[in-house]
Design a protein around this motif. Structure first.
Motif, short mmCIF file in Angstrom:
data_model
loop_
_atom_site.label_atom_id
_atom_site.label_comp_id
_atom_site.label_asym_id
_atom_site.label_seq_id
_atom_site.Cartn_x
_atom_site.Cartn_y
_atom_site.Cartn_z
N HIS A 40 0.61 -1.17 0.05
CA HIS A 40 -0.06 0.08 0.15
C HIS A 40 0.80 1.34 0.01
O HIS A 40 0.34 2.54 0.35
CB HIS A 40 -0.90 -0.07 1.12
CG HIS A 40 -1.81 -1.27 1.32
ND1 HIS A 40 -2.85 -1.19 0.41
CD2 HIS A 40 -1.88 -2.24 2.26
CE1 HIS A 40 -3.52 -2.18 0.61
NE2 HIS A 40 -2.84 -2.89 1.72
N CYS A 54 -9.66 14.59 3.88
CA CYS A 54 -10.36 13.53 3.33
C CYS A 54 -11.87 13.63 3.79
O CYS A 54 -12.47 13.17 4.78
CB CYS A 54 -9.88 12.24 4.27
SG CYS A 54 -8.12 11.86 4.10
N GLU A 105 -16.70 10.80 -0.62
CA GLU A 105 -16.76 9.20 -0.64
C GLU A 105 -17.31 8.93 -2.10
O GLU A 105 -17.94 9.88 -2.61
CB GLU A 105 -17.74 8.80 0.54
CG GLU A 105 -16.99 8.99 1.69
CD GLU A 105 -17.87 8.65 3.06
OE1 GLU A 105 -18.99 7.98 2.89
OE2 GLU A 105 -17.44 8.94 4.17
N THR A 127 -18.85 7.37 6.50
CA THR A 127 -17.55 6.64 7.43
C THR A 127 -17.85 6.94 9.17
O THR A 127 -18.61 8.07 9.16
CB THR A 127 -16.34 7.81 7.16
OG1 THR A 127 -15.91 7.52 5.59
CG2 THR A 127 -15.02 6.93 7.83
N THR A 170 -13.99 3.78 10.62
CA THR A 170 -14.11 2.80 9.34
C THR A 170 -14.91 3.44 8.23
O THR A 170 -15.87 4.03 8.31
CB THR A 170 -14.91 1.67 9.85
OG1 THR A 170 -14.11 1.09 11.12
CG2 THR A 170 -14.96 0.39 8.96
N SER A 212 -14.28 4.54 3.84
CA SER A 212 -13.48 4.55 2.43
C SER A 212 -13.75 6.20 1.89
O SER A 212 -14.97 6.56 2.10
CB SER A 212 -13.75 3.78 1.60
OG SER A 212 -15.12 3.87 0.82
N LYS A 213 -12.41 6.64 1.50
CA LYS A 213 -12.61 7.96 0.94
C LYS A 213 -12.07 7.91 -0.74
O LYS A 213 -11.17 6.91 -0.67
CB LYS A 213 -12.02 8.82 1.80
CG LYS A 213 -12.52 9.24 2.97
CD LYS A 213 -13.63 9.85 3.15
CE LYS A 213 -14.31 10.09 4.65
NZ LYS A 213 -15.32 11.05 4.72
N CYS A 240 -3.71 3.22 1.33
CA CYS A 240 -4.27 3.47 0.01
C CYS A 240 -4.53 2.20 -0.88
O CYS A 240 -3.67 1.22 -0.87
CB CYS A 240 -3.15 4.34 -0.81
SG CYS A 240 -3.25 4.48 -2.61
N GLY A 241 -5.86 2.01 -1.52
CA GLY A 241 -6.21 0.82 -2.00
C GLY A 241 -6.02 0.92 -3.40
O GLY A 241 -5.83 0.13 -4.28
N GLN A 251 -7.34 6.46 -3.16
CA GLN A 251 -8.51 5.95 -2.80
C GLN A 251 -8.24 5.38 -1.39
O GLN A 251 -7.16 4.40 -1.11
CB GLN A 251 -9.19 4.79 -3.61
CG GLN A 251 -9.75 5.26 -4.73
CD GLN A 251 -10.28 4.07 -5.47
OE1 GLN A 251 -10.30 2.88 -5.22
NE2 GLN A 251 -10.15 3.97 -7.17
N ASN A 278 -8.52 3.74 2.33
CA ASN A 278 -9.61 2.91 3.38
C ASN A 278 -9.10 3.13 4.52
O ASN A 278 -7.75 2.69 4.93
CB ASN A 278 -9.27 1.17 2.70
CG ASN A 278 -9.55 1.23 1.30
OD1 ASN A 278 -10.83 1.67 0.79
ND2 ASN A 278 -8.99 0.33 0.30
N ASP A 285 -9.65 1.07 8.01
CA ASP A 285 -10.15 -0.17 8.67
C ASP A 285 -9.91 -0.40 10.39
O ASP A 285 -9.07 -0.93 10.75
CB ASP A 285 -9.50 -1.30 7.99
CG ASP A 285 -9.58 -1.63 6.59
OD1 ASP A 285 -10.86 -1.72 6.12
OD2 ASP A 285 -8.58 -1.26 5.86
#
Length: 596
Positions: free
Chosen positions: A73, A166, A169, A181, A194, A196-197, A253-254, A269, A271, A273
């Motif tokens: 990542h 951030c 979405e 979020t 938790t 995602s953006k 970063c996804g 993008q 994430n 978690d």
């Protein structure tokens, strides 16, 4: 790959002859000792850094882009970006306009603003990394707890850590009331986030050892909509009490967005978690805290387009003076050559002057807003601070939308000067055009800025802020109305001022019957308002130039010629725009959605 030379002479004209910043800043105790020579020296060194260190990375960074290792990542920025950032930090540039309490140099926003223009001319994608960091600094400086400020601000000020915002979405863009979020409170006072953006500029990179993310999220009991949004500080690495880096936080970063431009910036993008974060400001009032960063970003985006306007203009001028094609319609201008340079042709000059006028008008306007921010933050008189705050509120959507519209127009015209070569990547012009396009979209699309201006900043207070700024313009008109030499500038300025007043009243009356009238008129209205502001500053600049046109300095002759071009060729756009704004909502809303 082209060139960039900082427009220091014009910056000095705007700061010292037009705005008299030294005199203004002496009213603020924290800036009372700052003189013009110091300001000029800072900008001169900044111009060297922009031209010599950052600009050479612009084209190569665009071609190389950023690379994501999906296993770790981690993101690798283009070759040279990391090394240039190290030089930026070593030079103390991140600290320029930051609080000395946290290691900053304490210079005013108006100086930092000019520096940012140069950096954006040199390399917008690169400048986004430290530019966003400054916004995070401002937000935390205004709303962070003392504990968060002591731990994070010195690192942001030094540039050792960078920052992001951030917000967006995948299912919601501007409508932040829809964001999902979640932030769960923990026993130790922290929160676990938790969600995602998307579209997170500089969300992951290798230029700094830590990244401080400012994240909008909802608490478990938050009300629906924008009234239930809170703001959290979520670091990439959780720092220890002494500022050293601790464990890796699960905000990663996804993917990197595949974009039209600004390839050198990692648009990520992100994430979350169960990432650890700490609240900034009050629960469910995150937007109020984030607006500090968002408003700074809107001025910053205007400066991005101003920077691109300037660099596109500079390169187009060099090309137009060198490129030989056809003869002048009035006879050869370079008889010793097989053809004349294309700068002799009237329409090439129109394109160049369009970019030049938008650069010079934008520089005067944005510098004025930056000075008003300094006044809002630092003037000892509360009434002066309030008046400045009203002006900043009114003019911020204009500086974001008008300058970015103009930046795209200028980049397109500058590319056109090159003809077919402008469409070829090696000349660099098509990159300026691609990069400029995003500025009309992010930090609130220009339609959103237009709705903000007309709906909130003008109509919501029955035009009070607009009248206050209009009174300033009217005072200038009355002061110079009997000067025959100023007539060519004062008459159209006064005429447009009257038309804006009437247009505002007309739209306001229509809006009582149908709120769609605001949405229908907003975009042309903002552009008309932008021209009113530009006309005011060009008239003021023309007054100075008239007084000094016989000084022997050709700068003033050029300034006067640019002002005349603006009033003769660009300001008349307002006639069409006013007709568009007055045409109403019916021609937009009559067609049933199923028939599109």
């Amino acid at each position: 790959m082209g060139q960039y030379i900082a427009p220091l002479r014009d910056m000095q004209f705007v700061l010292h002859e037009l705005l008299h910043v030294e005199e203004e800043l002496k009213q603020f105790p924290k800036h009372a000792d700052l003189d013009a020579d110091t300001i000029n020296q800072v900008l001169e060194e900044g111009g060297k850094f922009a031209s010599n260190v950052v600009f050479p990375l612009n084209h190569s960074g665009d071609r190389e882009g950023c690379k994501l290792d999906k296993e770790t990542h981690t993101v690798t920025t283009p070759k040279g970006f990391k090394e240039a950032y190290r030089q930026y930090v070593e030079g103390g540039w991140p600290a320029l306009a930051c609080d000395p309490e946290y290691g900053g140099q304490g210079l005013p926003i108006v100086v930092n603003n000019s520096f940012y223009e140069m950096m954006n001319s040199a390399n917008q994608a690169w400048m986004m990394y430290p530019g966003l960091s400054h916004g995070a600094y401002e937000c935390l400086h205004a709303h962070g707890t003392p504990e968060l400020q002591q731990l994070y601000l010195p690192k942001l000020v030094s540039g050792e850590w960078t920052g992001t915002m951030c917000l967006t979405e995948a299912h919601c863009g501007t409508d932040l009331g829809l964001l999902r979020t979640k932030a769960e409170p923990q026993a130790d006072g922290a929160y676990r986030l938790t969600g995602s953006k998307i579209f997170i500029s500089a969300g992951e990179h290798d230029m700094a050892e830590n990244i401080v993310h400012l994240v909008l999220a909802r608490l478990p009991d938050a009300p629906a909509g924008t009234k239930g949004i809170s703001l959290f500080l979520v670091p990439k690495f959780i720092p220890n009490a002494d500022g050293t880096l601790g464990e890796r936080n699960p905000i990663t970063c996804g993917a990197i967005e595949e974009k039209m431009g600004i390839h050198g910036n990692a648009t990520c993008q992100m994430n979350l978690d169960g990432a650890v974060g700490w609240i900034i400001g009050e629960p469910n009032r995150g937007l109020q805290a984030m607006f500090v960063m968002m408003n700074a970003a809107r001025l910053g985006v205007g400066m991005q387009s101003l920077g691109l306007t300037e660099v596109a203009y500079q390169n187009a001028v060099v090309y137009a003076k060198d490129r030989l094609q056809m003869r002048s319609l009035s006879g050869p201008k370079a008889p010793d050559k097989p053809a004349d340079p294309i700068i002799v042709h009237p329409d090439v000059r129109r394109m160049l002057l369009t970019a030049r006028a938008y650069a010079e008008g934008g520089r005067a306007f944005s510098s004025y807003i930056a000075l008003m921010i300094d006044r809002e933050l630092n003037h000892p008189d509360e009434e002066f601070r309030k008046d400045a705050a009203d002006q900043v509120a009114l003019l911020t959507p204009i500086v974001k939308a008008f300058l970015t519209d103009n930046g795209f127009i200028a980049a397109s015209e500058a590319l056109q000067v090159y003809g077919g070569h402008g469409y070829i990547a090696e000349w660099g012009m098509e990159q300026f055009l691609r990069d400029s396009r995003i500025n009309m979209i992010y930090e609130g699309t220009n339609t959103i800025q237009s709705l903000d201006l007309l709906g909130r900043k003008v109509l919501m207070d029955n035009g009070a802020k607009l009248r206050k700024f209009g009174a300033q313009i009217q005072a200038f008109i009355e002061e110079n109305g009997t000067d025959e030499a100023m007539n060519e500038f004062i008459t159209p300025l006064a005429d447009l001022g009257d038309k804006v007043t009437k247009l505002t009243m007309e739209i306001g009356m229509k809006a009582f019957q149908n709120q769609e009238e605001v949405g229908a008129a907003a975009v042309p209205y903002l552009r008309v308002a932008g021209h009113l502001v530009f006309a005011y500053f060009f008239a003021r600049m023309a007054k100075i130039a008239l007084e000094k046109q016989d000084s022997g300095d050709d700068f003033y002759k050029a300034k006067l010629a640019t002002a005349r071009f603006y009033f003769g060729r660009l300001l008349p756009e307002t006639a069409m725009l006013i007709r568009q704004a007055r045409s109403g909502a019916s021609n937009l809303m009559a067609l049933d959605a199923d028939l599109f």
